[in-house]
Design an enzyme around this catalytic site. Structure first.
Site, PDB file in Angstrom:
ATOM      1  N   ASP A  30       0.855  -1.188   0.000  1.00  0.00           N
ATOM      2  CA  ASP A  30       0.000   0.000   0.000  1.00  0.00           C
ATOM      3  C   ASP A  30       0.884   1.228   0.000  1.00  0.00           C
ATOM      4  O   ASP A  30       1.359   1.667   1.045  1.00  0.00           O
ATOM      5  CB  ASP A  30      -0.931  -0.004   1.211  1.00  0.00           C
ATOM      6  CG  ASP A  30      -1.954   1.129   1.156  1.00  0.00           C
ATOM      7  OD1 ASP A  30      -1.708   2.117   0.430  1.00  0.00           O
ATOM      8  OD2 ASP A  30      -2.987   1.032   1.837  1.00  0.00           O
ATOM      9  N   HIS A  80       0.524   7.858   4.099  1.00  0.00           N
ATOM     10  CA  HIS A  80       1.128   7.164   5.239  1.00  0.00           C
ATOM     11  C   HIS A  80       2.636   7.409   5.375  1.00  0.00           C
ATOM     12  O   HIS A  80       3.267   6.830   6.251  1.00  0.00           O
ATOM     13  CB  HIS A  80       0.845   5.666   5.115  1.00  0.00           C
ATOM     14  CG  HIS A  80      -0.595   5.368   4.899  1.00  0.00           C
ATOM     15  ND1 HIS A  80      -1.552   5.611   5.862  1.00  0.00           N
ATOM     16  CD2 HIS A  80      -1.257   4.875   3.814  1.00  0.00           C
ATOM     17  CE1 HIS A  80      -2.737   5.267   5.387  1.00  0.00           C
ATOM     18  NE2 HIS A  80      -2.591   4.832   4.160  1.00  0.00           N
ATOM     19  N   ILE A  89      -0.547   9.256   8.711  1.00  0.00           N
ATOM     20  CA  ILE A  89      -1.306   8.368   9.586  1.00  0.00           C
ATOM     21  C   ILE A  89      -0.965   6.917   9.281  1.00  0.00           C
ATOM     22  O   ILE A  89      -0.452   6.590   8.208  1.00  0.00           O
ATOM     23  CB  ILE A  89      -2.821   8.599   9.429  1.00  0.00           C
ATOM     24  CG1 ILE A  89      -3.287   8.244   8.008  1.00  0.00           C
ATOM     25  CG2 ILE A  89      -3.184  10.026   9.789  1.00  0.00           C
ATOM     26  CD1 ILE A  89      -4.793   8.308   7.810  1.00  0.00           C
ATOM     27  N   GLY A 106      -5.133   2.067   7.895  1.00  0.00           N
ATOM     28  CA  GLY A 106      -6.219   1.412   8.613  1.00  0.00           C
ATOM     29  C   GLY A 106      -6.058  -0.094   8.641  1.00  0.00           C
ATOM     30  O   GLY A 106      -6.361  -0.751   9.643  1.00  0.00           O
TER      31      GLY A 106
END
Length: 285
Positions: free
Chosen positions: A188, A193, A208, A211
């Site tokens: 990903d 991120h 961040i 998820g």
């Protein structure tokens, strides 16, 4: 309109071959925080090839996540700004234990498009099978901010009643400062991120955690705490992403035993238990 629901739903599925081996599994496990302490026999089941088992949430990255969320956003009928995209929820149905190495066919399609008024929700379904039959089916719920309001089907909320009583178990898991940088090596590559400037454009003061990294960390906590460390007992796992996690924070995972399943909630300790995962269920044997 950037999202044409009818065109997206009518588009031909994308099918491709995916492969993985022990190195991919080990990298994924390290990306969700396995291997601490490094010599703990329970952790060696996640990190040492001679003892390796596969946490079912590995399904979200097997074959580098192909067809994957990012590739799904280029399906016919969908043209959106990646900075407006948030992963809203994820579910996995495990048809049989995932092998340490394998070759399989992954078929991805848009299974639903919902109009939430201020956002669109895409349900991206991936079905994976090898020569012996189905392995897993996964659904990713993707929120695209600012793309709703065309009068389409709102879909169900997926909200559950809160678990009853005090949790049966509560554990805390520390998120490393470099956790997102390590996790993204499993496929990903969303700059949200890793790139501070991109994160600010998306409305966050710093990058961040994925998820799906939180998703994997939480499943591992449940397996290790309530399922005797046996990954093969997991039959299904679903969660709604209720908030973000920042690298360096600590997760608090609360678990409630129910018949054939575990209800779970996860929060960020550093921000007064701000909700991170909600409406979360691990179904098991």
């Amino acid at each position: 309109m950037p999202i044409d629901a009818a065109q997206a739903l009518a588009a031909e599925p994308r099918t491709g071959e995916i492969t993985w081996d022990h190195k991919d599994v080990q990298l994924y496990h390290l990306g969700i925080g396995a291997g601490r302490p490094a010599t703990d026999p329970d952790e060696l089941r996640y990190t040492l090839e001679s003892r390796l088992h596969v946490l079912p949430s590995f399904a979200t990255v097997a074959g580098n996540g192909s067809p994957g969320v990012i590739s799904g956003l280029s399906m016919p009928g969908i043209d959106v700004d990646l900075a407006r995209v948030l992963h809203g929820g994820q579910s996995i149905e495990v048809h049989r234990p995932i092998p340490v190495r394998g070759t399989a066919t992954a078929t991805g399609r848009i299974a639903a498009v919902h109009d939430k008024g201020t956002a669109a929700v895409l349900v991206m379904r991936t079905e994976v099978a090898d020569a012996d039959g189905p392995l897993w089916t996964s659904d990713a719920r993707i929120f695209v901010r600012g793309e709703g309001g065309w009068g389409g089907d709102r879909g169900s909320s997926g909200r559950l009643d809160p678990p009853a009583g005090e949790p049966d178990r509560t554990v805390e898991r520390t998120v490393r400062e470099d956790q997102a940088l390590l996790y993204r090596l499993s496929g990903d590559w969303n700059p949200l991120h890793a790139d501070p400037d991109f994160a600010k454009r998306a409305g966050f003061d710093r990058p961040i955690l994925h998820g799906l990294c939180t998703y994997g960390m939480t499943l591992k906590a449940v397996v290790d705490t309530l399922l005797d460390g046996d990954v093969t007992r997991v039959r299904g796992y679903r969660a709604r992403f209720a908030g973000v996690v920042f690298p360096g924070e600590t997760l608090r995972v609360r678990m409630w035993r129910e018949e054939g399943r575990v209800r779970v909630e996860a929060g960020a300790v550093d921000r007064d238990d701000a909700p991170v995962l909600a409406d979360t269920v691990v179904e098991h044997s």
